[in-house]
Design an enzyme around this catalytic site. Structure first.
Site, PDB file in Angstrom:
ATOM      1  N   ASP A 125     -25.676 -20.100   5.155  1.00 46.38           N
ATOM      2  CA  ASP A 125     -25.005 -20.070   6.453  1.00 46.38           C
ATOM      3  C   ASP A 125     -25.328 -18.767   7.165  1.00 46.38           C
ATOM      4  O   ASP A 125     -24.867 -17.697   6.776  1.00 46.38           O
ATOM      5  CB  ASP A 125     -23.492 -20.208   6.282  1.00 46.38           C
ATOM      6  CG  ASP A 125     -22.778 -20.526   7.583  1.00 46.38           C
ATOM      7  OD1 ASP A 125     -23.353 -20.229   8.651  1.00 46.38           O
ATOM      8  OD2 ASP A 125     -21.663 -21.054   7.553  1.00 46.38           O
ATOM      9  N   ASP A 323     -28.758 -21.104  14.335  1.00 44.74           N
ATOM     10  CA  ASP A 323     -27.702 -21.361  13.353  1.00 44.74           C
ATOM     11  C   ASP A 323     -28.196 -22.384  12.337  1.00 44.74           C
ATOM     12  O   ASP A 323     -28.716 -23.441  12.707  1.00 44.74           O
ATOM     13  CB  ASP A 323     -26.438 -21.876  14.052  1.00 44.74           C
ATOM     14  CG  ASP A 323     -25.326 -22.185  13.069  1.00 44.74           C
ATOM     15  OD1 ASP A 323     -24.982 -21.291  12.265  1.00 44.74           O
ATOM     16  OD2 ASP A 323     -24.801 -23.309  13.093  1.00 44.74           O
TER      17      ASP A 323
END
Length: 443
Positions: A125, A323
């Site tokens: 992440d 992202d």
């Protein structure tokens, strides 16, 4: 000289064909069965998606095309709410993107934790900092648990340690720094701890992470998380001497069984021929990887987007980020509509456009697909068809794999998501404040 007998020639030909067919069959079987035992090496970790047959988090039953798309969209919406909360810097924010991290085609790596090492799977992440791991006796955790009592190098982080000030909403427990987080329908309680974490062949002693002790509700992530952001408790910050705040990854397509990507840690073995765009700093959320998206081109035409839709604004959090946890690229409404309208025009203005969930540009006939190019400062990234379209397994429906932010998410962010990153090498060079992107087949 005796002539060869015809039946012997037939036997030889039959044997040759049989061996060829057997070889072809074995090749197909090998192609259909992914290699799940690829070992991490040096400072490189294998990356797989959670829908992969190698993943214990894959759906328990096969989903239809429509079901999988709607599920991914639903989890993406949760992810966007999470990112929006980071930008707004609210007092209570989720530690991750809730169940999206598990059930969407997000990407996971292996890590060994403790002494002797226990192997766990952690979600990559780039928009989170700290690592979070479910631990023994966790109330409400459903994944593989880390057993601190079996590790000789495990220790709690005390309340007076500087790391205790770096987690949200800290409190002082009996022997350690504790913290609680609320997200959606879930409440997560954790202790701040330290232990040896081994990534590939690199042991990292006294790594600080959250040890989840309780999880309620349906939004809590059942697996661990590896934070690749830029904050103080991220992997980059805790391993500056080892990896020099540099990493790259290549994300495999979630459509292919045989693809697995890689996460390379540190400056060595990184690509030399790669174009870069500068990283931008947002003091309101320093962990996010902001870049300057100047324009978007569909085919050969640069579409007309209001400058405010792409502008970086640290005070509001507006701008563009890369992202790894969002699946489909989301653009703020004016930018998306400009891209969508030009895409429709180039595909064919007379073709019937249908919808599927939150995707509003779908076709039920074969189409000729224009390229889409993201034009960043110093770098253009042109997406091939595989990064632009979603195809149904039956081949009857094709959708543009981008959307605007959902109506209930007042997002100011443009998010370059993992489907648009697939089969590209993304190099995060934090010391030189830049991100590089190059095409690479992730195998």
């Amino acid at each position: 000289m005796n002539e060869p007998k015809p039946h012997l020639n037939i036997m030889k030909l039959t044997l040759s064909l049989s061996l060829s067919l057997l070889f072809l069959f074995l090749s197909l079987v090998q192609g259909l069965n992914p290699k799940c035992d690829i070992q991490d090496h040096s400072s490189t970790l294998q990356v797989i998606h959670v829908f992969s047959p190698c993943s214990p988090f894959k759906p328990s039953k096969p989903l239809s095309f429509e079901e999988s798309i709607l599920q991914m969209q639903s989890k993406d919406q949760t992810r966007l709410q999470f990112l929006d909360s980071l930008v707004a810097k609210r007092s209570i924010v989720p530690i991750a993107s809730g169940r999206q991290i598990i059930q969407s085609p997000t990407y996971i790596v292996r890590a060994k934790i403790g002494s002797p090492p226990q192997t766990l799977l952690l979600a990559m992440d780039t928009s989170n900092d700290a690592a979070w791991i479910p631990c023994t006796a966790c109330d409400g955790c459903s994944s593989t648990l880390f057993a601190p009592e079996k590790s000789t190098t495990f220790k709690n982080v005390t309340c007076d340690a500087p790391q205790c000030k770096q987690v949200p909403n800290p409190s002082c427990g009996v022997s350690s720094c504790n913290f609680n987080l609320t997200y959606g329908s879930s409440t997560i309680a954790s202790n701040l701890v330290q232990d040896t974490v081994t990534l590939a062949t690199d042991p990292i002693p006294s790594y600080t992470f959250g040890c989840v002790s309780k999880s309620t509700g349906t939004s809590a992530p059942p697996q661990g998380l590896l934070g690749l952001g830029r904050g103080p408790l991220s992997l980059l910050s805790q391993t500056q001497n080892l990896y020099q705040s540099t990493f790259s990854y290549c994300l495999p397509s979630f459509k292919s069984l045989n693809y697995s990507g890689s996460l390379r840690l540190g400056p060595s073995a990184q690509p030399k021929r790669i174009k870069f765009t500068p990283l931008l700093k947002n003091p309101r959320r320093s962990s996010l990887y902001y870049v300057n998206l100047e324009a978007i081109r569909v085919g050969r035409r640069v579409v007309d987007i209001p400058p405010t839709a792409l502008a970086f604004n640290p005070s509001t959090g507006a701008g563009t980020i890369f992202d790894s946890g969002t699946v489909f690229t989301r653009l703020v409404a004016p930018a998306y509509m400009a891209v969508r309208d030009e895409f429709r025009r180039r595909v064919g203005p007379n073709l019937t456009v249908t919808t599927l969930g939150g995707f509003d540009t779908c076709y039920n006939v074969p189409i000729v697909v224009p390229t889409i190019t993201f034009m960043f400062t110093g770098m253009n990234v042109t997406l091939p068809e595989d990064n632009i379209l979603i195809h149904s397994t039956a081949g009857s429906t094709t959708c543009l794999a981008m959307a605007s932010a959902p109506d209930n998410v007042n997002s100011v962010l443009n998010v370059i998501a993992n489907m648009q990153q697939q089969n590209h090498r993304l190099l995060f060079d934090v010391p030189n404040s830049r991100i590089g992107v190059a095409r690479e087949l992730c195998t």
